[in-house]
Design a protein around this motif. Structure first.
Motif, mmCIF file in Angstrom:
data_model
loop_
_atom_site.group_PDB
_atom_site.id
_atom_site.type_symbol
_atom_site.label_atom_id
_atom_site.label_comp_id
_atom_site.label_asym_id
_atom_site.label_seq_id
_atom_site.Cartn_x
_atom_site.Cartn_y
_atom_site.Cartn_z
ATOM 1 N N TYR A 96 -5.817 5.357 -5.083
ATOM 2 C CA TYR A 96 -6.529 4.770 -4.265
ATOM 3 C C TYR A 96 -6.863 3.238 -4.361
ATOM 4 C CZ TYR A 96 -11.486 2.249 -5.590
ATOM 5 O OH TYR A 96 -12.897 1.712 -5.082
ATOM 6 N N TYR A 97 -5.984 3.178 -4.920
ATOM 7 C CA TYR A 97 -5.185 1.393 -5.111
ATOM 8 C C TYR A 97 -4.537 1.510 -3.865
ATOM 9 C CZ TYR A 97 -8.000 -0.419 -8.929
ATOM 10 O OH TYR A 97 -9.530 -0.473 -9.941
ATOM 11 N N ALA A 98 -3.934 2.383 -3.354
ATOM 12 C CA ALA A 98 -2.578 2.029 -2.042
ATOM 13 C C ALA A 98 -3.637 1.635 -1.089
ATOM 14 C CB ALA A 98 -1.993 3.606 -2.082
ATOM 15 N N GLY A 99 -5.457 3.402 -1.312
ATOM 16 C CA GLY A 99 -5.669 2.228 0.153
ATOM 17 C C GLY A 99 -6.801 1.080 0.053
ATOM 18 N N TRP A 100 -6.848 0.405 -0.968
ATOM 19 C CA TRP A 100 -7.586 -0.836 -0.631
ATOM 20 C C TRP A 100 -6.056 -2.070 -0.940
ATOM 21 C CZ3 TRP A 100 -12.178 -2.534 -0.209
ATOM 22 C CH2 TRP A 100 -13.069 -2.397 -0.457
ATOM 23 N N VAL A 148 9.305 0.424 -6.015
ATOM 24 C CA VAL A 148 8.930 -0.856 -6.389
ATOM 25 C C VAL A 148 10.503 -2.019 -7.155
ATOM 26 C CG1 VAL A 148 7.027 -1.835 -8.290
ATOM 27 C CG2 VAL A 148 6.738 0.729 -7.206
ATOM 28 N N SER A 149 10.448 -2.780 -6.447
ATOM 29 C CA SER A 149 11.249 -3.246 -6.899
ATOM 30 C C SER A 149 11.393 -4.366 -8.666
ATOM 31 C CB SER A 149 11.648 -5.004 -5.810
ATOM 32 O OG SER A 149 10.612 -5.177 -4.850
ATOM 33 N N GLY A 150 12.873 -4.127 -8.784
ATOM 34 C CA GLY A 150 12.601 -4.369 -10.534
ATOM 35 C C GLY A 150 12.112 -5.371 -10.808
ATOM 36 N N GLY A 151 11.839 -5.714 -12.208
ATOM 37 C CA GLY A 151 10.303 -6.948 -12.341
ATOM 38 C C GLY A 151 9.178 -7.017 -11.750
ATOM 39 N N VAL A 152 8.590 -6.204 -10.777
ATOM 40 C CA VAL A 152 7.067 -6.126 -10.232
ATOM 41 C C VAL A 152 5.618 -5.581 -11.318
ATOM 42 C CG1 VAL A 152 5.370 -4.480 -8.609
ATOM 43 C CG2 VAL A 152 7.870 -5.844 -8.048
ATOM 44 N N SER A 183 0.788 -1.391 -0.333
ATOM 45 C CA SER A 183 0.128 0.077 -0.215
ATOM 46 C C SER A 183 1.062 1.045 -0.094
ATOM 47 C CB SER A 183 -0.544 0.288 1.094
ATOM 48 O OG SER A 183 -1.650 1.185 1.349
ATOM 49 N N GLN A 184 2.379 1.484 1.206
ATOM 50 C CA GLN A 184 2.463 2.403 1.152
ATOM 51 C C GLN A 184 3.445 2.603 -0.548
ATOM 52 O OE1 GLN A 184 5.439 1.319 4.165
ATOM 53 N NE2 GLN A 184 4.397 2.537 4.937
ATOM 54 N N ILE A 185 4.107 1.928 -1.259
ATOM 55 C CA ILE A 185 4.705 1.919 -1.983
ATOM 56 C C ILE A 185 3.698 2.282 -3.434
ATOM 57 C CG2 ILE A 185 5.958 0.868 -3.815
ATOM 58 C CD1 ILE A 185 7.047 -1.681 -1.493
ATOM 59 N N LEU A 186 2.626 1.825 -3.148
ATOM 60 C CA LEU A 186 1.909 2.436 -4.467
ATOM 61 C C LEU A 186 1.333 3.435 -3.862
ATOM 62 C CD1 LEU A 186 -0.720 -0.506 -4.584
ATOM 63 C CD2 LEU A 186 -0.295 1.042 -6.141
ATOM 64 N N TYR A 187 1.377 4.391 -2.755
ATOM 65 C CA TYR A 187 1.175 5.631 -2.417
ATOM 66 C C TYR A 187 2.365 6.094 -3.236
ATOM 67 C CZ TYR A 187 -0.404 9.418 -0.382
ATOM 68 O OH TYR A 187 -1.346 10.503 0.493
ATOM 69 N N ARG A 188 3.504 6.023 -2.802
ATOM 70 C CA ARG A 188 4.839 6.661 -2.861
ATOM 71 C C ARG A 188 4.636 6.654 -4.628
ATOM 72 N NH1 ARG A 188 9.434 8.968 -1.766
ATOM 73 N NH2 ARG A 188 11.115 8.686 -2.880
ATOM 74 N N ILE A 189 3.860 5.242 -5.565
ATOM 75 C CA ILE A 189 3.957 6.064 -6.887
ATOM 76 C C ILE A 189 3.466 7.510 -7.222
ATOM 77 C CG2 ILE A 189 3.637 5.434 -9.339
ATOM 78 C CD1 ILE A 189 3.545 1.845 -7.675
ATOM 79 N N GLY A 190 2.041 7.313 -6.676
ATOM 80 C CA GLY A 190 1.769 8.694 -6.944
ATOM 81 C C GLY A 190 1.954 10.195 -6.639
ATOM 82 N N GLU A 191 2.903 9.701 -5.261
ATOM 83 C CA GLU A 191 3.786 11.007 -5.047
ATOM 84 C C GLU A 191 4.811 11.403 -6.228
ATOM 85 O OE1 GLU A 191 6.310 10.161 -1.251
ATOM 86 O OE2 GLU A 191 4.292 9.929 0.271
ATOM 87 N N MET A 192 5.108 10.415 -6.400
ATOM 88 C CA MET A 192 6.578 10.480 -7.682
ATOM 89 C C MET A 192 5.438 10.556 -8.849
ATOM 90 S SD MET A 192 9.797 9.097 -6.562
ATOM 91 C CE MET A 192 8.683 10.779 -4.752
#
Lengths: 287, 295
Positions: A116-120, A201-205, A72-81
């Protein structure tokens, strides 16, 4: 003094956390609707896809075993970036033919969709899990698990919001993904890979390929090491091909046709569920 | 020892390898190459936690590589620790598959000659067809070449009819010059095969090292007429790399060496990758490890 030359970006693929050129050495000349900009886009090959699946498989265990909270945190981080790179996406969307206003809206919604998906990401499991009544002295429960490696054919028309709307629910569910970017509007996709690259997000995800749909759909749907395929489009012959090929290893075909990705109705937790499978466990009572 | 001294052109070796590795092997040749690779594999398990069950499973795999697919060769040999030799021998009864055992205090080789020879005699008595010994790298690096050569000769004698593979452990020999020198010493002392690595030290088999050893074999053949075998081991897990090694053999030593009598791969996970490629070549769909037996 001589005039300074602009340094133009080379649009490459994104595989296993690296930005390689296509193994095939082939390129597609992409020109914007106003014919002001011409860019060479990698024409990804089946071998690029194969390499991407290997990368996605390798990293699957690490990604799916992260805690839901961490994903969830990593998805949120994508949003931030993405927020931080707003102006770059504005420029590219405008080159791809959006109006300034349209581009602004697309970026806003893409960021919101990630949040939204970070929340879910740390909530869907408890919502979709259940305890089943059984007529034996067992505690019986079912819960969703990631399917594994997912291949995805992103929407052709909306390049950024479409791509984000496809990737986010797949990785929120703990899967890894190889996605074929929009063929018509590929610029944002590779720039989005740069966002992913700086978001823990680790490489390959997430692996992003560019190229011709018609050439790659066959491989995307037939690879035995892919566990589900998400297809965005409405070509009946492609949908038929995907469904037939999916039967080879019983991968799950998910088809989204005629979706308006700007519509809020295209985001819901059931889209996470689409690439999850249910595991049911029988546990003896009183042990 | 004067005649042993050779200077290896490191840049030249790299350049030569880049050429080998740019060869493109396609279609029918590729399938033939893949099958050849399978037939040259020494299917290996060398772990402290090896159990009779694991060895039996590996032996079964050696015979039944992928039963859904007819016309596949079997691997050349099974490679195990000394205590597993009799179990492997029993499991491979009535097959052409050899049992190879590591010996001489593998992987370090840090014990006395007497113990090493006893170990070799034990595995041969248990039925090992091939013995993989390690050289004393410490002595070699101290310049005690005669000690190393004598040790190999004694082990060869203890082997009797069993084939002797001499592991140079090139990852510890530091330079290509040393690799060449150790290869020459091993061949002069009676090795039937020279082998790159134990698989326990990194780097294991690397292309430049393999090339240098192949050239040593070629020169030895020209000098004496004796054909010595080659076994790269450790870190070869992909079919593509294995085929590139075949190209290297073919272009350095020629067709004569392209069989399991003179060339082997020491590997554990290579077999499955090769099988996946063979199935891919025949049905056109990329494969998943889920559909192949464990190794």
């Amino acid at each position: 003094m001589s005039k300074r030359e602009d340094i133009k970006k080379t649009y490459k693929l994104y595989i296993g956390g690296k930005f390689p050129r296509t193994e095939s050495g082939r390129y597609i000349k992409w020109t914007d609707p106003k014919s002001t900009t011409t860019v060479n886009i990698c024409r990804g090959s089946r071998k690029d896809f194969r390499n991407a699946v290997v990368a996605a498989r390798e990293t699957l265990c690490g990604w799916s075993s992260k805690t839901a909270y961490n994903r969830s945190q990593i998805l949120y981080r994508i949003g931030e970036m993405l927020e931080g790179r707003r102006s770059q996406f504005m420029d590219e969307l405008v080159v791809q033919g959006s109006t300034k206003k349209g581009a602004e809206k697309e970026i806003d919604q893409s960021i919101d969709r990630l949040i939204y998906y970070a929340g879910w990401a740390d909530k869907y499991q408890q919502i979709f899990s259940r305890v089943n009544p059984v007529a034996l002295p067992y505690f019986n429960f079912s819960y969703p698990e990631p399917m594994g490696v997912v291949s995805a054919v992103a929407p052709n028309d909306s390049s950024l919001i479409g791509l984000v709307s496809i990737i986010a629910p797949i990785i929120a569910g703990g899967n890894t993904v190889v996605v074929l970017a929009s063929e018509e509007n590929p610029l944002c996709s590779i720039t989005f890979a740069e966002v992913l690259h700086t978001s823990d997000v680790s490489g390959g995800v997430v692996n992003i390929l560019t190229g011709h749909r018609s050439e790659l759909v066959e491989q995307f749907s037939s690879h035995m090491d892919v566990n589900a395929i998400v297809y965005c489009g409405n070509k009946p012959e492609e949908i038929k091909l995907i469904q037939e090929n999916a039967a080879l290893n019983v991968k799950r075909p998910v088809v989204y046709s005629d979706e308006n990705w700007f519509d809020k109705n295209t985001q819901d937790p059931y889209r996470i569920l689409n690439t999850l499978e249910t595991k049911t466990t029988w546990h003896p009572v009183g042990v | 020892m004067e005649s042993f001294i050779n200077r290896i052109d490191q840049v030249g070796a790299q350049e030569r390898i880049a050429r080998f590795f740019s060869r493109s092997i396609k279609k029918k040749s590729k399938i033939n190459a893949l099958k050849a690779v399978l037939s040259m594999i020494d299917l290996t398990t060398l772990e402290g936690k090896d159990s009779p069950g694991k060895v039996k499973q590996l032996c079964y795999k050696a015979v039944h590589l992928h039963d859904q697919f007819p016309d596949l060769p079997t691997v050349a040999a099974i490679c195990v620790y000394p205590t597993m030799v009799s179990i492997a021998k029993k499991s491979l009864n009535n097959t052409d598959i050899n049992v190879a055992s590591v010996a001489t205090a593998f992987p370090s080789g840090m014990t006395s000659l007497e113990y090493k020879l006893n170990e070799v005699r034990m595995v041969v008595a248990d039925g090992a067809d091939e013995v993989d010994m390690v050289i004393s790298r410490g002595k070699f690096l101290q310049g005690e070449y005669n000690y190393v050569a004598d040790e190999i000769a004694f082990v060869k004698e203890a082997c009797g009819k069993a084939h002797l593979k001499v592991i140079l452990e090139t990852g510890e020999l530091v330079t290509l010059d040393n690799v060449r020198l150790a290869s020459d010493i091993a061949m002069e002392a009676g090795a039937d095969f020279i082998k790159t690595s134990t698989g326990k030290v990194s780097p294991a088999a690397t292309p430049p090292v393999v090339l240098v050893m192949l050239e040593a074999i070629r020169d030895y053949y020209k000098k004496t007429g004796k054909k010595i075998g080659m076994k790269p081991a450790g870190g070869i897990s992909k079919a593509k790399l294995a085929i590139q090694y075949l190209v290297m053999i073919k272009e350095t030593l020629g067709q004569d060496w392209l069989n399991a009598d003179l060339f082997r791969f020491g590997a554990s996970s290579l077999a499955n990758d090769v099988l996946m490629q063979i199935v891919k070549q025949s049905i056109g769909v990329y494969q998943s490890a889920n559909y192949f037996s464990l190794d």
